[in-house]
Motif scaffolding. Structure first.
Motif, short mmCIF file in Angstrom:
data_model
loop_
_atom_site.label_atom_id
_atom_site.label_comp_id
_atom_site.label_asym_id
_atom_site.label_seq_id
_atom_site.Cartn_x
_atom_site.Cartn_y
_atom_site.Cartn_z
N ASP A 101 0.87 -1.16 0.00
CA ASP A 101 0.00 0.00 0.00
C ASP A 101 0.91 1.22 0.00
O ASP A 101 1.47 1.61 1.02
CB ASP A 101 -0.93 0.00 1.20
N ILE A 102 1.07 1.82 -1.16
CA ILE A 102 2.03 2.90 -1.36
C ILE A 102 1.75 4.08 -0.44
O ILE A 102 2.66 4.64 0.17
CB ILE A 102 2.02 3.33 -2.84
N LEU A 103 0.48 4.48 -0.34
CA LEU A 103 0.15 5.63 0.50
C LEU A 103 0.53 5.40 1.96
O LEU A 103 1.05 6.29 2.63
CB LEU A 103 -1.33 5.97 0.39
N MET A 104 0.27 4.21 2.46
CA MET A 104 0.61 3.92 3.86
C MET A 104 2.12 3.91 4.06
O MET A 104 2.61 4.40 5.08
CB MET A 104 0.02 2.58 4.31
N ARG A 105 2.85 3.39 3.11
CA ARG A 105 4.32 3.39 3.23
C ARG A 105 4.85 4.82 3.25
O ARG A 105 5.72 5.16 4.04
CB ARG A 105 4.94 2.61 2.09
N HIS A 106 4.31 5.69 2.39
CA HIS A 106 4.73 7.09 2.38
C HIS A 106 4.34 7.78 3.67
O HIS A 106 5.11 8.58 4.22
CB HIS A 106 4.12 7.84 1.19
#
Length: 179
Positions: A101-106
């Motif tokens: 989940d790209i948004l959560m990683r960012h």
């Protein structure tokens, strides 16, 4: 064009767009452009990268259609471009089971880099909800985020709100430990 004129949502549909938002520096550039247009130099200063790096990342975002030039002006014989987001929000495709989940990683990267001792609210709660309660809570969280986004003032300091409401992966139901 002001941010008031922006479409509500940009849907990520291509691999090029997904790659563009997958980079943490580009994520931070989009955060800078969320409320007001900025030049390459202004973006570089706010994100903390070199001007050349800022220019490179903005070009990739522009090519993917995520940011666009909203005005220009001539300064000492050079055309200065002001960039803004192409929409108020970006919707990513579901990463699928087990996908990152790209948004959560960012968001976690931004949280980890936030100033030590700075004001922040972080909480995790484990809940047991009916399907109806789950859907209602999700809708309320989205409505609350939208309400406060409308109150946002570009003159005020940045604040990030991240939430994730999900059903965790089922683990073994027996009383044993990890396999």
């Amino acid at each position: 064009m002001t941010t008031d004129d922006l479409p509500e949502t940009f849907h990520i549909t291509t691999d090029e767009q997904l790659r563009a938002v997958s980079n943490l520096t580009r994520h931070r550039i989009m955060a800078v452009l969320r409320f007001e247009p900025a030049t390459i130099t202004q973006i570089a200063d706010r994100v903390g990268v070199a001007k050349g790096s800022s220019s490179y990342h903005v070009r990739l975002l522009e090519r993917a259609g995520l940011v666009k030039v909203v005005r220009t002006r001539k300064v000492r014989g050079v055309v200065e471009r002001y960039y803004a987001m192409a929409a108020r929000s970006i919707e990513l495709p579901d990463p699928g089971e087990g996908g990152p989940d790209i948004l959560m990683r960012h968001a976690v990267a931004d949280l980890e880099e936030s100033p030590a001792g700075g004001e922040r609210q972080v909480r995790m709660a484990h809940l047991r909800l009916t399907d109806e309660q789950f859907a209602e809570l999700g809708a309320r969280l989205h409505a609350l985020a939208d309400e406060y986004r409308k109150l946002s003032d570009p003159a005020l300091p940045d604040a990030s709100l991240v939430f994730a409401l999900f059903h965790p992966a089922r683990r073994g139901q027996s009383g044993g430990g990890a396999e």
